[in-house]
Design a protein around this motif. Structure first.
Motif, PDB file in Angstrom:
ATOM      1  N   ARG A 128       0.847  -1.194   0.000  1.00 36.75           N
ATOM      2  CA  ARG A 128       0.000   0.000   0.000  1.00 36.75           C
ATOM      3  C   ARG A 128       0.880   1.241   0.000  1.00 36.75           C
ATOM      4  N   THR A 129       0.646   2.173  -0.953  1.00 40.03           N
ATOM      5  CA  THR A 129       1.430   3.413  -1.026  1.00 40.03           C
ATOM      6  C   THR A 129       0.630   4.623  -0.578  1.00 40.03           C
ATOM      7  N   TYR A 130      -0.702   4.510  -0.589  1.00 41.49           N
ATOM      8  CA  TYR A 130      -1.553   5.586  -0.092  1.00 41.49           C
ATOM      9  C   TYR A 130      -2.778   4.949   0.554  1.00 41.49           C
ATOM     10  N   PRO A 131      -3.033   5.246   1.840  1.00 41.96           N
ATOM     11  CA  PRO A 131      -4.078   4.542   2.591  1.00 41.96           C
ATOM     12  C   PRO A 131      -5.495   5.088   2.385  1.00 41.96           C
ATOM     13  N   MET A 132      -5.905   5.243   1.154  1.00 44.54           N
ATOM     14  CA  MET A 132      -7.249   5.730   0.859  1.00 44.54           C
ATOM     15  C   MET A 132      -8.244   4.575   0.938  1.00 44.54           C
ATOM     16  N   ARG A 133      -9.427   4.851   1.507  1.00 46.44           N
ATOM     17  CA  ARG A 133     -10.480   3.846   1.571  1.00 46.44           C
ATOM     18  C   ARG A 133     -11.737   4.411   0.906  1.00 46.44           C
ATOM     19  N   THR A 134     -12.387   3.581   0.125  1.00 49.36           N
ATOM     20  CA  THR A 134     -13.583   3.996  -0.605  1.00 49.36           C
ATOM     21  C   THR A 134     -14.652   4.515   0.353  1.00 49.36           C
ATOM     22  N   GLY A 135     -15.134   5.724   0.064  1.00 52.57           N
ATOM     23  CA  GLY A 135     -16.205   6.333   0.851  1.00 52.57           C
ATOM     24  C   GLY A 135     -15.761   7.071   2.086  1.00 52.57           C
ATOM     25  N   GLU A 136     -14.506   6.897   2.505  1.00 55.98           N
ATOM     26  CA  GLU A 136     -14.026   7.553   3.720  1.00 55.98           C
ATOM     27  C   GLU A 136     -13.266   8.836   3.389  1.00 55.98           C
ATOM     28  N   LYS A 137     -13.206   9.735   4.381  1.00 56.64           N
ATOM     29  CA  LYS A 137     -12.436  10.973   4.207  1.00 56.64           C
ATOM     30  C   LYS A 137     -10.976  10.623   3.977  1.00 56.64           C
ATOM     31  N   LEU A 138     -10.322  11.417   3.124  1.00 55.94           N
ATOM     32  CA  LEU A 138      -8.899  11.178   2.880  1.00 55.94           C
ATOM     33  C   LEU A 138      -8.117  11.448   4.163  1.00 55.94           C
ATOM     34  N   PRO A 139      -7.156  10.590   4.466  1.00 50.93           N
ATOM     35  CA  PRO A 139      -6.428  10.728   5.729  1.00 50.93           C
ATOM     36  C   PRO A 139      -5.543  11.972   5.774  1.00 50.93           C
ATOM     37  N   GLY A 140      -5.505  12.586   6.966  1.00 47.31           N
ATOM     38  CA  GLY A 140      -4.578  13.689   7.213  1.00 47.31           C
ATOM     39  C   GLY A 140      -4.978  15.046   6.680  1.00 47.31           C
ATOM     40  N   LEU A 141      -6.173  15.171   6.087  1.00 47.83           N
ATOM     41  CA  LEU A 141      -6.587  16.466   5.532  1.00 47.83           C
ATOM     42  C   LEU A 141      -7.574  17.150   6.462  1.00 47.83           C
ATOM     43  N   ASP A 142      -7.342  18.439   6.722  1.00 47.52           N
ATOM     44  CA  ASP A 142      -8.231  19.241   7.565  1.00 47.52           C
ATOM     45  C   ASP A 142      -8.490  20.553   6.837  1.00 47.52           C
ATOM     46  N   PHE A 143      -9.739  20.811   6.469  1.00 49.24           N
ATOM     47  CA  PHE A 143     -10.071  21.994   5.683  1.00 49.24           C
ATOM     48  C   PHE A 143     -10.583  23.159   6.529  1.00 49.24           C
ATOM     49  N   THR A 144     -10.332  23.141   7.822  1.00 50.91           N
ATOM     50  CA  THR A 144     -10.717  24.255   8.683  1.00 50.91           C
ATOM     51  C   THR A 144     -10.043  25.533   8.198  1.00 50.91           C
ATOM     52  N   GLY A 145     -10.824  26.584   7.951  1.00 56.44           N
ATOM     53  CA  GLY A 145     -10.277  27.864   7.502  1.00 56.44           C
ATOM     54  C   GLY A 145     -10.076  27.974   6.005  1.00 56.44           C
ATOM     55  N   TYR A 146     -10.389  26.930   5.256  1.00 57.92           N
ATOM     56  CA  TYR A 146     -10.253  26.985   3.799  1.00 57.92           C
ATOM     57  C   TYR A 146     -11.470  27.704   3.205  1.00 57.92           C
ATOM     58  N   PRO A 147     -11.267  28.692   2.333  1.00 56.67           N
ATOM     59  CA  PRO A 147     -12.401  29.387   1.725  1.00 56.67           C
ATOM     60  C   PRO A 147     -13.183  28.544   0.723  1.00 56.67           C
ATOM     61  N   THR A 148     -12.531  27.572   0.071  1.00 54.78           N
ATOM     62  CA  THR A 148     -13.168  26.834  -1.023  1.00 54.78           C
ATOM     63  C   THR A 148     -13.356  25.352  -0.727  1.00 54.78           C
ATOM     64  N   PHE A 149     -12.319  24.662  -0.262  1.00 56.16           N
ATOM     65  CA  PHE A 149     -12.420  23.220  -0.022  1.00 56.16           C
ATOM     66  C   PHE A 149     -13.285  22.933   1.198  1.00 56.16           C
ATOM     67  N   VAL A 150     -14.118  21.890   1.088  1.00 58.72           N
ATOM     68  CA  VAL A 150     -15.014  21.495   2.173  1.00 58.72           C
ATOM     69  C   VAL A 150     -14.668  20.095   2.686  1.00 58.72           C
ATOM     70  N   GLU A 151     -14.484  19.146   1.764  1.00 53.86           N
ATOM     71  CA  GLU A 151     -14.257  17.761   2.169  1.00 53.86           C
ATOM     72  C   GLU A 151     -13.635  16.982   1.007  1.00 53.86           C
ATOM     73  N   ALA A 152     -12.877  15.923   1.320  1.00 55.89           N
ATOM     74  CA  ALA A 152     -12.329  15.051   0.281  1.00 55.89           C
ATOM     75  C   ALA A 152     -12.520  13.603   0.723  1.00 55.89           C
ATOM     76  N   ARG A 153     -13.097  12.796  -0.183  1.00 54.09           N
ATOM     77  CA  ARG A 153     -13.358  11.385   0.119  1.00 54.09           C
ATOM     78  C   ARG A 153     -12.812  10.494  -0.986  1.00 54.09           C
ATOM     79  N   GLY A 154     -12.407   9.288  -0.586  1.00 55.90           N
ATOM     80  CA  GLY A 154     -11.936   8.318  -1.542  1.00 55.90           C
ATOM     81  C   GLY A 154     -13.086   7.753  -2.350  1.00 55.90           C
ATOM     82  N   GLY A 155     -12.880   7.681  -3.666  1.00 58.06           N
ATOM     83  CA  GLY A 155     -13.900   7.120  -4.545  1.00 58.06           C
ATOM     84  C   GLY A 155     -13.556   5.721  -5.009  1.00 58.06           C
ATOM     85  N   GLY A 156     -12.436   5.201  -4.539  1.00 55.09           N
ATOM     86  CA  GLY A 156     -12.062   3.848  -4.898  1.00 55.09           C
ATOM     87  C   GLY A 156     -10.972   3.798  -5.948  1.00 55.09           C
ATOM     88  N   MET A 157     -10.521   2.572  -6.221  1.00 55.06           N
ATOM     89  CA  MET A 157      -9.506   2.338  -7.224  1.00 55.06           C
ATOM     90  C   MET A 157      -9.926   1.119  -8.026  1.00 55.06           C
TER      91      MET A 157
END
Length: 195
Positions: A128-157
């Motif tokens: 595994r090179t990136y621990p993304m899971r389908t449907g879950e929030k991407l690990p390590g990202l926090d969009f607090t204070g971001y004017p545009t980004f709200v959330e990021a989720r894995g869509g699968g591979m």
């Protein structure tokens, strides 16, 4: 006599006091700093790169906010402007569908950028090179204070295509470009030229 001397002296001091009355500062309006932003990126589907025989994989997803835009960086070792990783990015409503089309994934935000990158989330030895899971929030990202980004989720591979749903405040202009080892996605804060 002392009284007369005291009175003129008191009047003289009163006059001096009036002459040196404290000066009050007038209201100073600071000059507003205006950031001129490039916004001619548009919001239509963007594609790039080409299918390659090279085995590509992701090692991370990072984000940051800037005066004019929020930025997402997808780390893909071995890619470069001369050897770009293939991608397709387009606006969709939530929920997005996984790359296989069988699972809806709700993503917070007014609109969702559906990001598909032709890179695996594991290396050629199935590590595994990136621990993304389908449907879950991407690990390590926090969009607090971001004017545009709200959330990021894995869509699968699937079949070498990795999908990310990036929830944004609204449909806003965005650009995509590649640097050595990374794919960069900037989404503007506004449609205007200033921020």
């Amino acid at each position: 006599m002392r009284r007369w001397t005291a009175v003129p002296m008191a009047l003289a001091l009163a006059g001096i006091g009036a002459a040196v009355a404290p000066v009050t500062a007038s209201a100073v309006t600071p000059t507003a700093v205006v950031t001129v932003c490039e916004t001619g990126w548009g919001s239509l589907t963007k594609t790039g790169g080409a299918a390659t025989e090279d085995y590509r994989y992701m090692t991370g997803v990072r984000t940051g906010t800037h005066p004019c835009y929020d930025r997402m960086v997808v780390d893909v070792p071995g890619s470069s402007p001369a050897k770009p990783v293939k991608y397709r990015i387009e606006y969709q409503d939530s929920p997005i569908r996984t790359t296989t089309g069988d699972e809806p994934i709700p993503v917070a935000g007014g609109k969702v950028l559906n990001i598909v990158v032709w890179a695996h989330t594991y290396d050629a030895d199935w590590n595994r090179t990136y621990p993304m899971r389908t449907g879950e929030k991407l690990p390590g990202l926090d969009f607090t204070g971001y004017p545009t980004f709200v959330e990021a989720r894995g869509g699968g591979m699937h079949a070498g295509e990795t999908q990310i749903g990036l929830g944004v405040r609204d449909r806003l202009p965005y650009r995509v470009f590649q640097l050595d080892n990374r794919l960069v996605i900037d989404v503007a804060h506004t449609w205007g030229t200033t921020s």
